[in-house]
Design a protein around this motif. Structure first.
Motif, PDB file in Angstrom:
ATOM      1  N   ALA A  62     -32.372 -21.452 -24.394  1.00 63.98           N
ATOM      2  CA  ALA A  62     -33.800 -21.389 -24.715  1.00 63.98           C
ATOM      3  C   ALA A  62     -34.552 -22.103 -23.602  1.00 63.98           C
ATOM      4  CB  ALA A  62     -34.082 -22.048 -26.064  1.00 63.98           C
ATOM      5  N   ALA A  63     -35.572 -21.443 -23.057  1.00 68.64           N
ATOM      6  CA  ALA A  63     -36.332 -22.026 -21.956  1.00 68.64           C
ATOM      7  C   ALA A  63     -36.940 -23.364 -22.337  1.00 68.64           C
ATOM      8  CB  ALA A  63     -37.414 -21.046 -21.507  1.00 68.64           C
ATOM      9  N   ASP A  64     -37.347 -23.502 -23.605  1.00 69.26           N
ATOM     10  CA  ASP A  64     -38.000 -24.751 -24.006  1.00 69.26           C
ATOM     11  C   ASP A  64     -37.005 -25.879 -24.269  1.00 69.26           C
ATOM     12  OD1 ASP A  64     -36.945 -24.006 -26.441  1.00 69.26           O
ATOM     13  OD2 ASP A  64     -38.854 -23.915 -27.498  1.00 69.26           O
ATOM     14  N   ARG A  65     -35.721 -25.589 -24.153  1.00 67.62           N
ATOM     15  CA  ARG A  65     -34.708 -26.656 -24.220  1.00 67.62           C
ATOM     16  C   ARG A  65     -34.148 -26.978 -22.841  1.00 67.62           C
ATOM     17  NH1 ARG A  65     -31.663 -25.117 -29.692  1.00 67.62           N
ATOM     18  NH2 ARG A  65     -30.998 -23.314 -28.502  1.00 67.62           N
ATOM     19  N   ALA A  73     -30.912 -39.228 -18.813  1.00 69.66           N
ATOM     20  CA  ALA A  73     -29.515 -39.088 -18.398  1.00 69.66           C
ATOM     21  C   ALA A  73     -28.740 -40.399 -18.552  1.00 69.66           C
ATOM     22  CB  ALA A  73     -29.453 -38.592 -16.957  1.00 69.66           C
ATOM     23  N   ALA A  74     -29.403 -41.505 -18.296  1.00 66.08           N
ATOM     24  CA  ALA A  74     -28.724 -42.798 -18.398  1.00 66.08           C
ATOM     25  C   ALA A  74     -28.205 -43.048 -19.808  1.00 66.08           C
ATOM     26  CB  ALA A  74     -29.669 -43.926 -17.982  1.00 66.08           C
ATOM     27  N   ASP A  75     -28.901 -42.535 -20.824  1.00 64.62           N
ATOM     28  CA  ASP A  75     -28.444 -42.709 -22.205  1.00 64.62           C
ATOM     29  C   ASP A  75     -27.174 -41.900 -22.462  1.00 64.62           C
ATOM     30  OD1 ASP A  75     -30.685 -44.309 -22.802  1.00 64.62           O
ATOM     31  OD2 ASP A  75     -31.896 -42.530 -23.211  1.00 64.62           O
ATOM     32  N   THR A  76     -27.093 -40.713 -21.877  1.00 67.93           N
ATOM     33  CA  THR A  76     -25.862 -39.920 -22.007  1.00 67.93           C
ATOM     34  C   THR A  76     -24.702 -40.644 -21.347  1.00 67.93           C
ATOM     35  OG1 THR A  76     -27.108 -37.833 -22.017  1.00 67.93           O
ATOM     36  CG2 THR A  76     -24.768 -37.715 -21.459  1.00 67.93           C
ATOM     37  N   LEU A  77     -24.927 -41.173 -20.154  1.00 66.86           N
ATOM     38  CA  LEU A  77     -23.865 -41.900 -19.448  1.00 66.86           C
ATOM     39  C   LEU A  77     -23.428 -43.129 -20.247  1.00 66.86           C
ATOM     40  CD1 LEU A  77     -25.284 -41.671 -15.811  1.00 66.86           C
ATOM     41  CD2 LEU A  77     -23.447 -40.305 -16.836  1.00 66.86           C
ATOM     42  N   ALA A  78     -24.385 -43.825 -20.853  1.00 63.95           N
ATOM     43  CA  ALA A  78     -24.040 -44.996 -21.658  1.00 63.95           C
ATOM     44  C   ALA A  78     -23.211 -44.591 -22.874  1.00 63.95           C
ATOM     45  CB  ALA A  78     -25.315 -45.723 -22.105  1.00 63.95           C
ATOM     46  N   ALA A  79     -23.534 -43.456 -23.476  1.00 66.12           N
ATOM     47  CA  ALA A  79     -22.755 -42.974 -24.622  1.00 66.12           C
ATOM     48  C   ALA A  79     -21.333 -42.632 -24.207  1.00 66.12           C
ATOM     49  CB  ALA A  79     -23.436 -41.751 -25.232  1.00 66.12           C
ATOM     50  N   GLN A 133     -26.858 -15.915 -23.883  1.00 63.37           N
ATOM     51  CA  GLN A 133     -28.105 -15.633 -23.176  1.00 63.37           C
ATOM     52  C   GLN A 133     -28.394 -16.598 -22.035  1.00 63.37           C
ATOM     53  OE1 GLN A 133     -31.404 -14.520 -25.855  1.00 63.37           O
ATOM     54  NE2 GLN A 133     -29.947 -14.560 -27.576  1.00 63.37           N
ATOM     55  N   TYR A 134     -27.376 -17.254 -21.497  1.00 63.57           N
ATOM     56  CA  TYR A 134     -27.597 -18.142 -20.358  1.00 63.57           C
ATOM     57  C   TYR A 134     -27.818 -17.308 -19.100  1.00 63.57           C
ATOM     58  CZ  TYR A 134     -26.716 -22.318 -23.026  1.00 63.57           C
ATOM     59  OH  TYR A 134     -26.834 -23.334 -23.936  1.00 63.57           O
ATOM     60  N   PRO A 135     -28.867 -17.605 -18.319  1.00 59.54           N
ATOM     61  CA  PRO A 135     -29.192 -16.794 -17.145  1.00 59.54           C
ATOM     62  C   PRO A 135     -28.242 -17.079 -15.983  1.00 59.54           C
ATOM     63  CG  PRO A 135     -30.695 -18.649 -17.300  1.00 59.54           C
ATOM     64  CD  PRO A 135     -29.838 -18.691 -18.538  1.00 59.54           C
ATOM     65  N   ASP A 136     -28.232 -16.149 -15.043  1.00 60.66           N
ATOM     66  CA  ASP A 136     -27.366 -16.305 -13.871  1.00 60.66           C
ATOM     67  C   ASP A 136     -27.749 -17.501 -13.025  1.00 60.66           C
ATOM     68  OD1 ASP A 136     -25.976 -14.046 -14.614  1.00 60.66           O
ATOM     69  OD2 ASP A 136     -27.170 -12.688 -13.355  1.00 60.66           O
ATOM     70  N   ASP A 137     -29.022 -17.899 -13.083  1.00 61.26           N
ATOM     71  CA  ASP A 137     -29.459 -19.013 -12.241  1.00 61.26           C
ATOM     72  C   ASP A 137     -29.384 -20.363 -12.948  1.00 61.26           C
ATOM     73  OD1 ASP A 137     -31.502 -18.649 -14.048  1.00 61.26           O
ATOM     74  OD2 ASP A 137     -33.120 -18.604 -12.559  1.00 61.26           O
ATOM     75  N   PHE A 138     -28.659 -20.418 -14.079  1.00 61.19           N
ATOM     76  CA  PHE A 138     -28.473 -21.711 -14.742  1.00 61.19           C
ATOM     77  C   PHE A 138     -27.776 -22.661 -13.763  1.00 61.19           C
ATOM     78  CE2 PHE A 138     -26.241 -24.791 -17.390  1.00 61.19           C
ATOM     79  CZ  PHE A 138     -27.224 -25.156 -18.298  1.00 61.19           C
ATOM     80  N   PRO A 139     -28.190 -23.945 -13.721  1.00 62.58           N
ATOM     81  CA  PRO A 139     -27.654 -24.880 -12.722  1.00 62.58           C
ATOM     82  C   PRO A 139     -26.263 -25.413 -13.063  1.00 62.58           C
ATOM     83  CG  PRO A 139     -29.238 -26.014 -14.103  1.00 62.58           C
ATOM     84  CD  PRO A 139     -29.283 -24.565 -14.514  1.00 62.58           C
ATOM     85  N   TRP A 140     -25.273 -24.540 -12.989  1.00 62.77           N
ATOM     86  CA  TRP A 140     -23.905 -24.933 -13.304  1.00 62.77           C
ATOM     87  C   TRP A 140     -23.382 -25.959 -12.299  1.00 62.77           C
ATOM     88  CZ3 TRP A 140     -22.727 -23.341 -17.938  1.00 62.77           C
ATOM     89  CH2 TRP A 140     -23.258 -22.146 -18.419  1.00 62.77           C
ATOM     90  N   LEU A 180     -31.847 -30.081 -21.542  1.00 58.30           N
ATOM     91  CA  LEU A 180     -30.437 -29.802 -21.284  1.00 58.30           C
ATOM     92  C   LEU A 180     -30.037 -30.251 -19.878  1.00 58.30           C
ATOM     93  CD1 LEU A 180     -27.838 -28.591 -22.417  1.00 58.30           C
ATOM     94  CD2 LEU A 180     -28.583 -26.353 -21.552  1.00 58.30           C
ATOM     95  N   VAL A 181     -30.918 -30.023 -18.918  1.00 60.06           N
ATOM     96  CA  VAL A 181     -30.637 -30.475 -17.550  1.00 60.06           C
ATOM     97  C   VAL A 181     -30.570 -31.999 -17.507  1.00 60.06           C
ATOM     98  CG1 VAL A 181     -31.590 -30.636 -15.216  1.00 60.06           C
ATOM     99  CG2 VAL A 181     -31.561 -28.434 -16.401  1.00 60.06           C
ATOM    100  N   GLU A 182     -31.529 -32.663 -18.146  1.00 61.89           N
ATOM    101  CA  GLU A 182     -31.582 -34.123 -18.096  1.00 61.89           C
ATOM    102  C   GLU A 182     -30.417 -34.772 -18.835  1.00 61.89           C
ATOM    103  OE1 GLU A 182     -32.890 -37.991 -17.275  1.00 61.89           O
ATOM    104  OE2 GLU A 182     -33.574 -36.073 -16.412  1.00 61.89           O
TER     105      GLU A 182
END
Length: 368
Positions: free
Chosen positions: A194-197, A308-314, A223-230, A201-203
């Motif tokens: 979803a574009a609004d997520r 992102a720092a909260d994800t890393l802390a988790a 429905q993930y686009p080809d230009d998703f930042p994998w 999701l990136v962060e």
């Protein structure tokens, strides 16, 4: 007791959050003595990913167009004790007109997408599943979203009796199970693109993956686009049917929940994914929205990430900490957020709506 539902889909979990919720709720209602008939327009994108063909304790009616559905719909409504029309029902306006014309049932509108509905109204757009009279003619309006959304439904759409019916989980389906190697992850995520997520999701997912190249990150969805930042350490599961969700969750050390923007801004809108993951015994990391602490205690039953720092802390938490958080969340879900619990709330709301509709024949509700 008989209930007729005109909804988006129950037969396919592809690209929507309605199907899994209805499956758990209808199974729980059947255990309480209800026979449920679900009308669903048979569209190609759901037909091509159909993962349910029969409703246990009920009936699935697939139809090609509204004209084809009418004879069966009229017949079932004559026998129904409750008639429900949902948001995103492709024939919502016609189904509402038919349900509201029936004499016997309690008339219910269930908005499983309340923030989307209200956002469309704010933009001056027509809501395709709600007629010109709004919701004023329904005996009961249920909302997947609580908080100020309930007041907005009264003010903007003239709903009379409004109650929240939040997400839930069927613990017979979602429970801890044997991990599978191909789903193994330090951090997992289930969600249709979803574009609004995307920014969140990136962060909260992509950036942590880039900062932790030795860790494994897994996304499941469509429905993930080809230009998703994998990134090299992000692995993708294109479509995950509901019966694979428990294994997926159980294979991750930690799982992420991200809420659609309109829902996060409105608040009080817990994704069913929160309850599914917790029921499977995996610790959950979620974005923050108003009301989250009504469903889970932050830091005790759920972890919260704003950057992102909260994800890393988790990810840096010990196994013991994560297991304790997961166990507390599972206990909370089994006590308060099961499909059986929601079915009981649903029936109590129907009883209240029937009592309010004093110009209709008395109905002896199940359990009363």
């Amino acid at each position: 007791m008989k209930m007729v539902i005109f909804g988006l889909t129950i037969s396919s979990s592809w690209g929507n959050g309605h199907a899994t919720l209805w499956r758990g709720l209808i199974r729980a209602l059947a255990q309480q003595g209800w026979h449920v008939v679900f009308f669903e327009r048979d569209v190609p994108y759901y037909a091509g990913a159909r993962d349910l063909f029969e409703i246990e304790g009920g009936e699935l009616v697939l139809y090609r167009n509204w004209k084809d559905a009418l004879p069966a719909a009229r017949r079932h409504l004559r026998e129904a004790d409750a008639a429900i029309v949902t948001s995103y029902c492709p024939d919502g306006v016609q189904a509402s007109e038919l349900a509201l014309s029936a004499e016997r049932p309690v008339k219910v509108f269930y908005d499983l997408d309340t923030p989307v509905t209200l956002s469309a109204l704010d933009r001056g757009e027509r809501v395709p599943y709600i007629g010109e009279r709004g919701l004023r003619d329904f005996d009961l309006v249920l909302s997947y979203t609580g908080g100020r959304a309930l007041h907005a439904l009264r003010e903007r759409l003239a709903a009379r009796l409004v109650r929240p019916l939040y997400g839930h989980v069927d613990p017979a389906v979602h429970r801890p199970t044997t991990p599978r190697r191909h789903y193994a992850a330090d951090l997992s995520y289930i969600g249709t693109y979803a574009a609004d997520r995307q920014d969140a999701l990136v962060e909260l997912f992509v950036e942590p993956a880039r900062k932790r190249p030795a860790n494994r990150f897994v996304i499941a969805g469509t429905q993930y686009p080809d230009d998703f930042p994998w990134a090299r350490n992000i692995f993708f599961v294109r479509h995950l049917p509901p019966d694979e969700h428990p294994a997926f969750y159980s294979s991750g050390r930690l799982t992420l929940n991200i809420t659609r923007r309109a829902m996060a801004e409105m608040g009080w809108c817990p994704s069913g994914r929160l309850f599914e993951a917790a029921a499977c015994g995996v610790p959950v990391l979620s974005d923050w929205w108003e009301g989250l602490d009504h469903f889970f205690a932050p830091d005790r039953e759920i972890l919260v990430a704003r950057q992102a720092a909260d994800t890393l802390a988790a990810l840096d938490r010990s196994e013991a900490e994560l297991k304790t958080i997961a166990a507390r969340a599972r206990d909370r879900v089994l006590a308060e957020h099961t499909s059986q619990k929601r079915a009981g709330e649903f029936v109590s709301y129907l009883e209240r709506a029937r009592e309010s509709a004093d110009d209709r024949p008395t109905l002896q509700m199940h359990g009363s």
